[in-house]
Motif scaffolding. Sequence first.
Motif, mmCIF file in Angstrom:
data_model
loop_
_atom_site.group_PDB
_atom_site.id
_atom_site.type_symbol
_atom_site.label_atom_id
_atom_site.label_comp_id
_atom_site.label_asym_id
_atom_site.label_seq_id
_atom_site.Cartn_x
_atom_site.Cartn_y
_atom_site.Cartn_z
ATOM 1 N N ALA A 1 14.129 -5.923 -1.462
ATOM 2 C CA ALA A 1 14.726 -5.074 -0.520
ATOM 3 C C ALA A 1 14.477 -3.694 -0.644
ATOM 4 O O ALA A 1 14.457 -2.810 0.215
ATOM 5 C CB ALA A 1 16.298 -5.393 -0.649
ATOM 6 N N ARG A 2 14.525 -3.230 -1.936
ATOM 7 C CA ARG A 2 14.484 -1.802 -2.326
ATOM 8 C C ARG A 2 12.850 -1.469 -1.819
ATOM 9 O O ARG A 2 12.820 -0.386 -1.323
ATOM 10 C CB ARG A 2 14.308 -1.700 -3.780
ATOM 11 N N PRO B 1 20.705 -7.290 0.154
ATOM 12 C CA PRO B 1 20.165 -6.988 -1.287
ATOM 13 C C PRO B 1 19.215 -8.175 -1.798
ATOM 14 O O PRO B 1 18.003 -7.801 -2.168
ATOM 15 C CB PRO B 1 21.401 -6.797 -2.267
ATOM 16 N N LEU B 2 19.599 -9.276 -1.306
ATOM 17 C CA LEU B 2 18.847 -10.556 -1.702
ATOM 18 C C LEU B 2 18.105 -11.141 -0.443
ATOM 19 O O LEU B 2 18.607 -11.664 0.505
ATOM 20 C CB LEU B 2 19.557 -11.739 -2.383
ATOM 21 N N LEU C 1 24.022 -1.341 -4.013
ATOM 22 C CA LEU C 1 23.575 -2.916 -4.322
ATOM 23 C C LEU C 1 22.255 -3.061 -4.121
ATOM 24 O O LEU C 1 21.808 -4.172 -4.333
ATOM 25 C CB LEU C 1 24.467 -3.596 -3.228
ATOM 26 N N ILE C 2 21.392 -1.781 -3.590
ATOM 27 C CA ILE C 2 20.049 -2.058 -3.964
ATOM 28 C C ILE C 2 19.474 -0.876 -4.680
ATOM 29 O O ILE C 2 19.267 0.462 -4.182
ATOM 30 C CB ILE C 2 19.280 -1.910 -2.212
ATOM 31 N N PRO C 3 19.443 -0.934 -5.841
ATOM 32 C CA PRO C 3 19.160 -0.129 -6.834
ATOM 33 C C PRO C 3 17.785 0.600 -6.681
ATOM 34 O O PRO C 3 16.860 -0.074 -6.148
ATOM 35 C CB PRO C 3 19.318 -0.675 -8.263
ATOM 36 N N MET D 1 0.737 -1.217 -0.211
ATOM 37 C CA MET D 1 -0.044 -0.014 0.008
ATOM 38 C C MET D 1 0.962 1.217 -0.243
ATOM 39 O O MET D 1 0.661 2.133 -0.797
ATOM 40 C CB MET D 1 -0.708 -0.026 0.980
ATOM 41 N N ARG D 2 1.774 1.298 0.776
ATOM 42 C CA ARG D 2 2.814 2.251 0.766
ATOM 43 C C ARG D 2 3.464 2.501 -0.639
ATOM 44 O O ARG D 2 3.843 3.732 -0.880
ATOM 45 C CB ARG D 2 3.796 2.188 2.051
ATOM 46 N N GLU D 3 3.733 1.339 -0.984
ATOM 47 C CA GLU D 3 4.716 1.509 -2.253
ATOM 48 C C GLU D 3 3.641 2.216 -3.257
ATOM 49 O O GLU D 3 4.124 2.930 -4.226
ATOM 50 C CB GLU D 3 5.164 0.137 -2.806
#
Length: 822
Positions: free
Chosen positions: A771-772, A786-787, A806-808, A490-492
């Motif tokens: 992760a992002r 990152p994973l 590493l987390i684009p 929801m936030r995304e």
Amino acid sequence: MIQGAKSFVLLLAVLAACVTAEQADEQPLIFPTEENSTEQPAAALDASADKPRPAPLAKCAGEKEMCKPPAGCALFYADDDEENLQTCILIPANETTNATLGLCCENVLSNRIKQLLLTDDNRDQLSPGYNTGPELGFISAADLSASSDNGKSFTDKLETLEAELKKSGIKVESDTPSAGHLRVFNTTNEARELSLKALRLAAATSALTNRLGLSNPNGELRQVDLQNSRLGESCPPVPVCPVIGGKYRLHDGTCSNPRRSWIGRATSPMQRLLPAHYDDGVQVPRSARDGGPLPSPRLISIQLSTDGHRAPQDRRLTALVADFGQFLDHDLVQSPSFQLRGGGGIQCCSQDGASVLPPHQRHPQCMPIEIPFDDPFFSRFRQGCMNFVRTMPALTHNCSLGAINQMNSVSHWFDGSTIYGSEGQAARNLVGPRGTLLNNGNRGSLALLPAQNGGCTRRRQTENPNFCFVAGDNRVNEQPLISSLHTLLMREHNRVAGILAAMHPEYSDDAVYQETRRIVIAQLQHIAYNEFLPVVLGRRFMETYGLLPLASGHSFDFNPNYDASVTNEFAAAAYRLHTLVRGDLKLSNNAGDSRIPLRDTLNSPQVLLWPDAGDALLSGQCSRPLGAFDHVFSEEMTQHLFQGRGGFGLDILSLNIQRGRDHGLPGYNSYRKLCGLKRARDFADLTDTIRPEALLVLRRIYRSVDDIDLYVGGISERRSSGALLGHTFLCLVGDQFARLKKGDRFFYDLANQPSSFSADQLNEIRKTSLARIICDNSVGVTRLQPLVFWQQDDARNPIVSCDSALIPRMSLEPWIPEVPNT
């Protein structure tokens, strides 16, 4: 086991909706399965972690390899050979910072299936179950009329019985395990009415079978034309798709297949890879091969999951795999249990749980589970009966006769329905100003989901006993990690909507909503196929199925002949990942770690009212091992599931076994053959796939190898190399995700569709990682690997700042020239 030298072919039913169920039963499905289990004891894993790592490369050695952030190499991370992922210098060091290290891996430029068994697109592409068996030469109007009368008589008697049950107070009581379970299967009056029509057709099928002396009603009656009969009055209307547009999905799943607009519609039936196995050919659950009853699901659970307190773990993976897997399951399928008219759960056991209700007080949709008198746990509470109600059947688009097929009450597509809903008005009720999703305001600097009163369980005296969240799926409150993932998405959505609205003030609120929804669904699909499915299925299996997401460019996979509807085998057995679930939830924040027993969290989301508790839950699940995929379940799942006031709950393993029987799934042996193995003649033939300790139990419980339930056989298999699942579940789950990718005209990387993204937009979507998503929508999470489905690894998957390269981050700049089409 299938040897590597044997030529690979795609499993016959995957993407082959043209094959009838009977044909599929005759032709085996073959797919790549590697050598046996890759599981290692903890000591071996710890030892491997101590091995010296090679120095990072300034430039990747392979001609096709590139240095990428870890999420760009997620497909290769699961490979057993760690040398396939050499570290490299992603960003050189400067005077103030050290070098940023990435991973070397190839670009995936093709997702073509290596070999298809069926490639003739001109063949009749009806789904299994719609076109099975020879057409009857003649059925008189009198025969159809008599069977119609029989069907109406059945439903009339059902309504009378339900009124009597309510009058007698025979219903599920509040604060019981059955009441908690019922909340997960909540349904609508519309779905119930459709289900009653399906039951009427089932009763008519049984009557017509007896009247005509048919041996195979599922095959012989499927093609009977009901359009001009009284039975045809029940048929749902064929959806009419918009002539112009088509850039955005419809919430109910209709019109995603331009040739057959009804495919994937919410409240439509699941399809089958093999014909239903019912004793009467219509709806009576199967018996054992010798004609006797199958063993009690609870007896199987007691003997098979004998060490639940041990809770085996997979030390390579994080517990978030199970949570995201459940979230994805909720997006694809919900099988609603039958309920009383006007609401209320059906009670199949005596009020004290000591016995099954007598026939005159038992609803016909009851299928209670017998609990052995000497049960090591439930006997303490004098329980001899576990409540179980059958899944609602659904109507096919043409109201065909034959065996019942169960309803999927949500859209069958991977379309973010957990976030947005599967029904138009319900979806509109979730939309706020400027295309955002409604929320209940800021808490800890970030919004929570909207609140509603009623339906949730009080766990602590200080908490609001009626507090629940509202989302696109009514299972949002099932457990706090699911609530947290709902909140995160929801936030995304609102984050992306805010940027789009600022970039395009000329957009209408609906245009902002629809374009944001299109982007977020694409992000979810990329995370699933790039990060999650390589864990579950393994890269090499995905490669053969053509499931690998491309590193650049568009795919051309869509084929309207493929039926992407959820299969009954997937929903009722193969994708029930409950064995992965740990017995508690872990919260991690600056104050330290804490744990909450699972029994205290089900239907009880109030923990998220604590400051930043959702962030702490996500951090905790990202740092703890996943439960192992095997036949051993946590006792929280087999003794305390939806625990009520009595100190005991339900047993998920028993429920899953009984659900497979309810859905008419044939035995495990039939699916071995479907998935390319030889049909076992006796228990000794199962040594190629079944774990030795599990096989000892199966020999003891089942009288015939053909009696073994699909779910029991699937969780008892050794894991296939590079994957989480064993041979048979790998086959059935892979089949479903191939359907979802290649039968969906809205799939995110497709070319030449009204919904297609531009090349630049697609490149930005490919930067998405879970992760992002967590970093961008959390306050308490500032550092993460990152994973996130893999345990942190200092060399290949290190804990880094959320600001790390590493987390684009995905940029929305390519959407500046976008023109919405609503």
